[in-house]
Scaffold this motif. Sequence first.
Motif, PDB file in Angstrom:
ATOM      1  N   LYS A  40       0.496  -1.147   0.402  1.00 57.69           N
ATOM      2  CA  LYS A  40       0.493   0.210   0.436  1.00 57.69           C
ATOM      3  C   LYS A  40       1.047   1.755  -0.331  1.00 57.69           C
ATOM      4  O   LYS A  40       1.297   1.766  -0.955  1.00 57.69           O
ATOM      5  CB  LYS A  40      -0.999  -0.095   0.990  1.00 57.69           C
ATOM      6  N   GLU A  41       2.095   1.306   0.515  1.00 55.12           N
ATOM      7  CA  GLU A  41       2.778   2.653   1.291  1.00 55.12           C
ATOM      8  C   GLU A  41       3.427   2.698  -0.451  1.00 55.12           C
ATOM      9  O   GLU A  41       3.784   4.014  -1.247  1.00 55.12           O
ATOM     10  CB  GLU A  41       4.000   2.031   2.259  1.00 55.12           C
ATOM     11  N   GLU A  42       4.455   1.351  -1.367  1.00 53.35           N
ATOM     12  CA  GLU A  42       4.564   1.404  -2.603  1.00 53.35           C
ATOM     13  C   GLU A  42       3.785   1.854  -3.213  1.00 53.35           C
ATOM     14  O   GLU A  42       3.981   2.813  -4.206  1.00 53.35           O
ATOM     15  CB  GLU A  42       5.102   0.225  -2.944  1.00 53.35           C
ATOM     16  N   ALA A  43       2.694   2.022  -3.251  1.00 55.26           N
ATOM     17  CA  ALA A  43       1.605   2.364  -4.680  1.00 55.26           C
ATOM     18  C   ALA A  43       1.075   3.416  -4.212  1.00 55.26           C
ATOM     19  O   ALA A  43       0.942   3.855  -5.572  1.00 55.26           O
ATOM     20  CB  ALA A  43       0.010   1.561  -4.085  1.00 55.26           C
ATOM     21  N   LYS A  44       1.441   4.051  -3.467  1.00 62.59           N
ATOM     22  CA  LYS A  44       0.591   5.387  -2.937  1.00 62.59           C
ATOM     23  C   LYS A  44       2.223   5.919  -3.546  1.00 62.59           C
ATOM     24  O   LYS A  44       1.699   7.235  -4.280  1.00 62.59           O
ATOM     25  CB  LYS A  44       0.888   5.428  -1.616  1.00 62.59           C
ATOM     26  N   LYS A  45       3.472   5.579  -3.317  1.00 64.69           N
ATOM     27  CA  LYS A  45       4.761   6.228  -3.880  1.00 64.69           C
ATOM     28  C   LYS A  45       4.267   6.037  -5.714  1.00 64.69           C
ATOM     29  O   LYS A  45       5.072   7.346  -6.423  1.00 64.69           O
ATOM     30  CB  LYS A  45       5.903   6.116  -2.748  1.00 64.69           C
ATOM     31  N   GLY A  47       2.248   5.513  -7.632  1.00 67.45           N
ATOM     32  CA  GLY A  47       0.893   6.576  -8.383  1.00 67.45           C
ATOM     33  C   GLY A  47       0.976   7.845  -8.173  1.00 67.45           C
ATOM     34  O   GLY A  47       1.456   9.072  -9.510  1.00 67.45           O
ATOM     35  N   LYS A  48       1.852   9.162  -7.210  1.00 69.10           N
ATOM     36  CA  LYS A  48       2.342  10.031  -6.973  1.00 69.10           C
ATOM     37  C   LYS A  48       2.850  10.275  -8.208  1.00 69.10           C
ATOM     38  O   LYS A  48       3.356  11.106  -8.745  1.00 69.10           O
ATOM     39  CB  LYS A  48       2.561  10.112  -5.779  1.00 69.10           C
TER      40      LYS A  48
END
Length: 133
Positions: A40-45, A47-48
């Motif tokens: 989830k954390e890596e997906a946020k990064k 995505g940005k």
Amino acid sequence: MPAPPGSSDERSLGEIFSDVANDLSTLIKQEMDLAKTEMKEEAKKAGKGAGLLGGAGLAGYMVLLFVSLTAVFALDEGMPLWLAALIVTVIWGVIAAVLAVTGRSALKRSNPQLPQTQQTLKEDAAWARAQKN
């Protein structure tokens, strides 16, 4: 619960295997939860980063558009406007054709079947079968 050091464990073999299986199950669940959190954390990064790259792509497109218009108007100084626009259009057509041919050949060379992963999975399955026997 493990027996304290120095004391004898009165559990049966079945209870020990059951405890080991439960501990292993708990460990796997915890590892999966950790992996989900990290993903989830890596997906946020990611995505940005993807959003920023999309913005950069749009800005780059606008730069190419205005450079092309500048080239048309510069060529217009020495020839009719329609001819200047046609020359710039042909140049972009050649660039598009070269990129398309290059991209197509790169796609043909790719191998989406992941042969190394398939091979190691087969080896793992063979190893597991050998352990059962």
